[in-house]
Design a protein around this motif. Structure first.
Motif, PDB file in Angstrom:
ATOM      1  N   GLN A 172       0.802  -1.223   0.000  1.00 17.72           N
ATOM      2  CA  GLN A 172       0.000   0.000   0.000  1.00 17.72           C
ATOM      3  C   GLN A 172       0.837   1.278   0.000  1.00 17.72           C
ATOM      4  O   GLN A 172       0.290   2.387   0.006  1.00 17.72           O
ATOM      5  CB  GLN A 172      -0.951   0.029   1.199  1.00 17.72           C
ATOM      6  N   SER A 173       2.169   1.167  -0.004  1.00 13.31           N
ATOM      7  CA  SER A 173       3.022   2.343   0.100  1.00 13.31           C
ATOM      8  C   SER A 173       2.764   3.392  -0.979  1.00 13.31           C
ATOM      9  O   SER A 173       2.644   4.589  -0.678  1.00 13.31           O
ATOM     10  CB  SER A 173       4.496   1.931   0.088  1.00 13.31           C
ATOM     11  N   PRO A 174       2.683   3.015  -2.278  1.00 15.61           N
ATOM     12  CA  PRO A 174       2.424   4.037  -3.303  1.00 15.61           C
ATOM     13  C   PRO A 174       1.093   4.759  -3.082  1.00 15.61           C
ATOM     14  O   PRO A 174       0.999   5.970  -3.287  1.00 15.61           O
ATOM     15  CB  PRO A 174       2.416   3.229  -4.611  1.00 15.61           C
ATOM     16  N   LEU A 175       0.069   4.022  -2.662  1.00 12.69           N
ATOM     17  CA  LEU A 175      -1.241   4.631  -2.411  1.00 12.69           C
ATOM     18  C   LEU A 175      -1.173   5.621  -1.251  1.00 12.69           C
ATOM     19  O   LEU A 175      -1.705   6.736  -1.341  1.00 12.69           O
ATOM     20  CB  LEU A 175      -2.270   3.533  -2.098  1.00 12.69           C
ATOM     21  N   LEU A 176      -0.509   5.235  -0.173  1.00 13.69           N
ATOM     22  CA  LEU A 176      -0.405   6.106   0.985  1.00 13.69           C
ATOM     23  C   LEU A 176       0.364   7.386   0.657  1.00 13.69           C
ATOM     24  O   LEU A 176       0.002   8.478   1.088  1.00 13.69           O
ATOM     25  CB  LEU A 176       0.266   5.371   2.144  1.00 13.69           C
ATOM     26  N   TRP A 177       1.438   7.245  -0.131  1.00 15.91           N
ATOM     27  CA  TRP A 177       2.204   8.429  -0.519  1.00 15.91           C
ATOM     28  C   TRP A 177       1.382   9.330  -1.438  1.00 15.91           C
ATOM     29  O   TRP A 177       1.419  10.557  -1.309  1.00 15.91           O
ATOM     30  CB  TRP A 177       3.505   8.024  -1.196  1.00 15.91           C
ATOM     31  N   ASN A 178       0.609   8.734  -2.339  1.00 13.94           N
ATOM     32  CA  ASN A 178      -0.221   9.546  -3.237  1.00 13.94           C
ATOM     33  C   ASN A 178      -1.258  10.335  -2.458  1.00 13.94           C
ATOM     34  O   ASN A 178      -1.512  11.511  -2.760  1.00 13.94           O
ATOM     35  CB  ASN A 178      -0.896   8.646  -4.275  1.00 13.94           C
ATOM     36  N   ARG A 179      -1.849   9.718  -1.453  1.00 14.16           N
ATOM     37  CA  ARG A 179      -2.814  10.428  -0.604  1.00 14.16           C
ATOM     38  C   ARG A 179      -2.127  11.587   0.118  1.00 14.16           C
ATOM     39  O   ARG A 179      -2.680  12.682   0.234  1.00 14.16           O
ATOM     40  CB  ARG A 179      -3.426   9.466   0.412  1.00 14.16           C
ATOM     41  N   GLU A 180      -0.925  11.327   0.598  1.00 12.75           N
ATOM     42  CA  GLU A 180      -0.179  12.353   1.342  1.00 12.75           C
ATOM     43  C   GLU A 180       0.159  13.548   0.457  1.00 12.75           C
ATOM     44  O   GLU A 180      -0.098  14.702   0.826  1.00 12.75           O
ATOM     45  CB  GLU A 180       1.109  11.725   1.897  1.00 12.75           C
ATOM     46  N   ILE A 181       0.733  13.294  -0.718  1.00 13.16           N
ATOM     47  CA  ILE A 181       1.156  14.401  -1.584  1.00 13.16           C
ATOM     48  C   ILE A 181      -0.046  15.107  -2.202  1.00 13.16           C
ATOM     49  O   ILE A 181      -0.016  16.318  -2.452  1.00 13.16           O
ATOM     50  CB  ILE A 181       2.132  13.883  -2.676  1.00 13.16           C
ATOM     51  N   ASP A 182      -1.141  14.365  -2.436  1.00 18.51           N
ATOM     52  CA  ASP A 182      -2.364  14.997  -2.954  1.00 18.51           C
ATOM     53  C   ASP A 182      -2.921  15.994  -1.939  1.00 18.51           C
ATOM     54  O   ASP A 182      -3.307  17.120  -2.304  1.00 18.51           O
ATOM     55  CB  ASP A 182      -3.400  13.918  -3.267  1.00 18.51           C
ATOM     56  N   ALA A 183      -2.950  15.615  -0.673  1.00 15.47           N
ATOM     57  CA  ALA A 183      -3.426  16.524   0.373  1.00 15.47           C
ATOM     58  C   ALA A 183      -2.531  17.755   0.472  1.00 15.47           C
ATOM     59  O   ALA A 183      -3.017  18.879   0.673  1.00 15.47           O
ATOM     60  CB  ALA A 183      -3.477  15.793   1.718  1.00 15.47           C
ATOM     61  N   PHE A 184      -1.226  17.551   0.303  1.00 11.51           N
ATOM     62  CA  PHE A 184      -0.284  18.679   0.362  1.00 11.51           C
ATOM     63  C   PHE A 184      -0.589  19.706  -0.721  1.00 11.51           C
ATOM     64  O   PHE A 184      -0.653  20.911  -0.448  1.00 11.51           O
ATOM     65  CB  PHE A 184       1.156  18.164   0.218  1.00 11.51           C
ATOM     66  N   PHE A 185      -0.785  19.236  -1.959  1.00 15.74           N
ATOM     67  CA  PHE A 185      -1.016  20.183  -3.061  1.00 15.74           C
ATOM     68  C   PHE A 185      -2.375  20.870  -2.933  1.00 15.74           C
ATOM     69  O   PHE A 185      -2.502  22.056  -3.250  1.00 15.74           O
ATOM     70  CB  PHE A 185      -0.866  19.484  -4.410  1.00 15.74           C
ATOM     71  N   HIS A 186      -3.370  20.150  -2.465  1.00 16.58           N
ATOM     72  CA  HIS A 186      -4.673  20.798  -2.239  1.00 16.58           C
ATOM     73  C   HIS A 186      -4.558  21.871  -1.159  1.00 16.58           C
ATOM     74  O   HIS A 186      -5.137  22.958  -1.286  1.00 16.58           O
ATOM     75  CB  HIS A 186      -5.719  19.757  -1.845  1.00 16.58           C
ATOM     76  N   ASP A 187      -3.802  21.598  -0.106  1.00 16.82           N
ATOM     77  CA  ASP A 187      -3.622  22.582   0.968  1.00 16.82           C
ATOM     78  C   ASP A 187      -2.858  23.812   0.490  1.00 16.82           C
ATOM     79  O   ASP A 187      -2.963  24.883   1.093  1.00 16.82           O
ATOM     80  CB  ASP A 187      -2.874  21.937   2.144  1.00 16.82           C
ATOM     81  N   ASN A 188      -2.091  23.650  -0.589  1.00 16.17           N
ATOM     82  CA  ASN A 188      -1.301  24.758  -1.116  1.00 16.17           C
ATOM     83  C   ASN A 188      -1.936  25.410  -2.341  1.00 16.17           C
ATOM     84  O   ASN A 188      -1.260  26.108  -3.103  1.00 16.17           O
ATOM     85  CB  ASN A 188       0.120  24.285  -1.445  1.00 16.17           C
ATOM     86  N   GLY A 189      -3.242  25.178  -2.528  1.00 17.61           N
ATOM     87  CA  GLY A 189      -3.986  25.896  -3.551  1.00 17.61           C
ATOM     88  C   GLY A 189      -3.931  25.332  -4.944  1.00 17.61           C
ATOM     89  O   GLY A 189      -4.334  26.009  -5.898  1.00 17.61           O
ATOM     90  N   PHE A 190      -3.481  24.088  -5.105  1.00 13.68           N
ATOM     91  CA  PHE A 190      -3.401  23.476  -6.429  1.00 13.68           C
ATOM     92  C   PHE A 190      -4.660  22.662  -6.714  1.00 13.68           C
ATOM     93  O   PHE A 190      -5.297  22.129  -5.794  1.00 13.68           O
ATOM     94  CB  PHE A 190      -2.177  22.565  -6.534  1.00 13.68           C
TER      95      PHE A 190
END
Length: 337
Positions: A172-190
């Motif tokens: 599940q590592s790729p999925l967990l990282w994708n969730r993490e980086i997706d949340a980061f970009f949404h929080d930064n206005g992307f």
């Protein structure tokens, strides 16, 4: 677990036994660095496993990292979990993770060339380790590596490492990282692109300036004409994920990318092609040139008895074909026929 708890007995690490003597010291340093990094990110804690827990085995993966020209960069080591031993519904629950397409990367380069913009690339250090785990996973460290339990006398049984963060090799590592980086970009206005889940854009509604970001697992490609927004993004990535180095893009996924004085870009897979020829010299040394593509109705037939070349091709056919397909998709569509 802290870096003071790491114990490395290099004589007992099986993965070091087959390396060349001149590579041994650089690999030992790489192993120590990787272990210190995962511990620094808070990947482990020591815990008493439940009676039905089955710790997952781990191993050290060693390789020499090179750039798009095949030049040496560094010796690299990584602690990985043998994810194929994990059980669905117990150790993991979902595995799917999107991957940015090479078509998206080429479109980004085309936009940058048209507007004469620089394209930057950075790698997120230990990306998977920077995402939180979604299940209880206990691990068994490789022989020669252990963690000291400073509070061992307080527990009736021996505690073993439990994951707090994800680790390379987990299903599940790729999925967990994708969730993490997706949340980061949404929080930064992307905003996430609907047609490519690994493409993010940020457009200023007042002046029309933009930033485009493409995610390739732990690699980040950035371009745009909003320099202030790009600088802010770099700062945020450094603060959140320790991404300290953004360089003009030179290599990506084995593809060499070169920018010319007029702002245009070129892509080639010269290093990957040369590596393929070296790895399978037994097969390619017998090949000549051809003026036309091979007929689609051609069949590969064995002689009786089969030759050494035929046996080699049979054994390595999938590997050779897979490499050729990637080269074709990446930047050499002319070899498709």
């Amino acid at each position: 677990v802290t870096d003071q708890d790491i114990v490395i007995d290099e004589a007992r690490i099986k993965d070091l036994r087959s390396v060349k003597e001149e590579d041994r010291t650089p690999y030992i340093k790489a192993i120590a660095k990787d272990l210190f990094d995962v511990v620094r990110f808070g990947c482990f804690k020591l815990a008493l496993p439940p009676a039905n827990a089955k710790p997952l085995d781990t191993k050290i993966v060693l390789r020499i990292k090179t750039d798009g020209d095949g030049n040496y960069i560094k010796h690299k080591a990584r602690l990985v979990i043998k994810g194929f031993l994990a059980e669905l519904g117990k150790d993991f629950f979902a595995t799917f993770s999107p991957m940015s397409s090479l078509t998206t990367v080429r479109v980004i380069l085309a936009i940058a060339a048209h507007k004469k913009l620089p394209v930057y690339h950075a790698d997120v250090p230990n990306a998977f380790v920077q995402s939180n785990i979604d299940s209880d996973v206990y691990v068994k460290l490789p022989e020669g590596i252990s963690f000291k339990d400073q509070d061992a006398d307080k527990y009736p049984e021996r505690r073993i490492p439990k994951l707090i963060k994800s680790l390379y090799g987990l299903r599940q590592s790729p999925l967990l990282w994708n969730r993490e980086i997706d949340a980061f970009f949404h929080d930064n206005g992307f905003s996430r692109c609907l047609s490519d889940s690994c493409l993010y854009t940020n457009v200023d509604s007042h002046n029309g300036k933009f930033v485009i970001v493409s995610i390739n697992v732990d690699g980040i490609v950035v371009t745009g004409d909003d320099t202030k927004a790009i600088d802010l993004l770099k700062q945020s990535l450094n603060t959140k994920y320790s991404v300290s180095q953004f360089d003009p893009i030179h290599t990506l996924l084995g593809i060499r990318i070169e920018r010319y004085a007029d702002g245009s870009y070129s892509l080639d897979c010269i290093a990957k092609i040369e590596a393929l020829l070296r790895e399978h010299e037994t097969a390619f040394a017998h090949l000549g040139s051809a003026n036309s593509p091979m007929s689609t109705s051609s069949k590969f037939e064995f002689s009786d008895p089969p030759t050494e070349l035929q046996l080699y091709v049979k054994k390595n056919f999938a590997s050779i074909l897979g490499s050729l397909i990637y080269i074709c998709i990446a930047c050499r569509p002319d070899i498709a026929q």
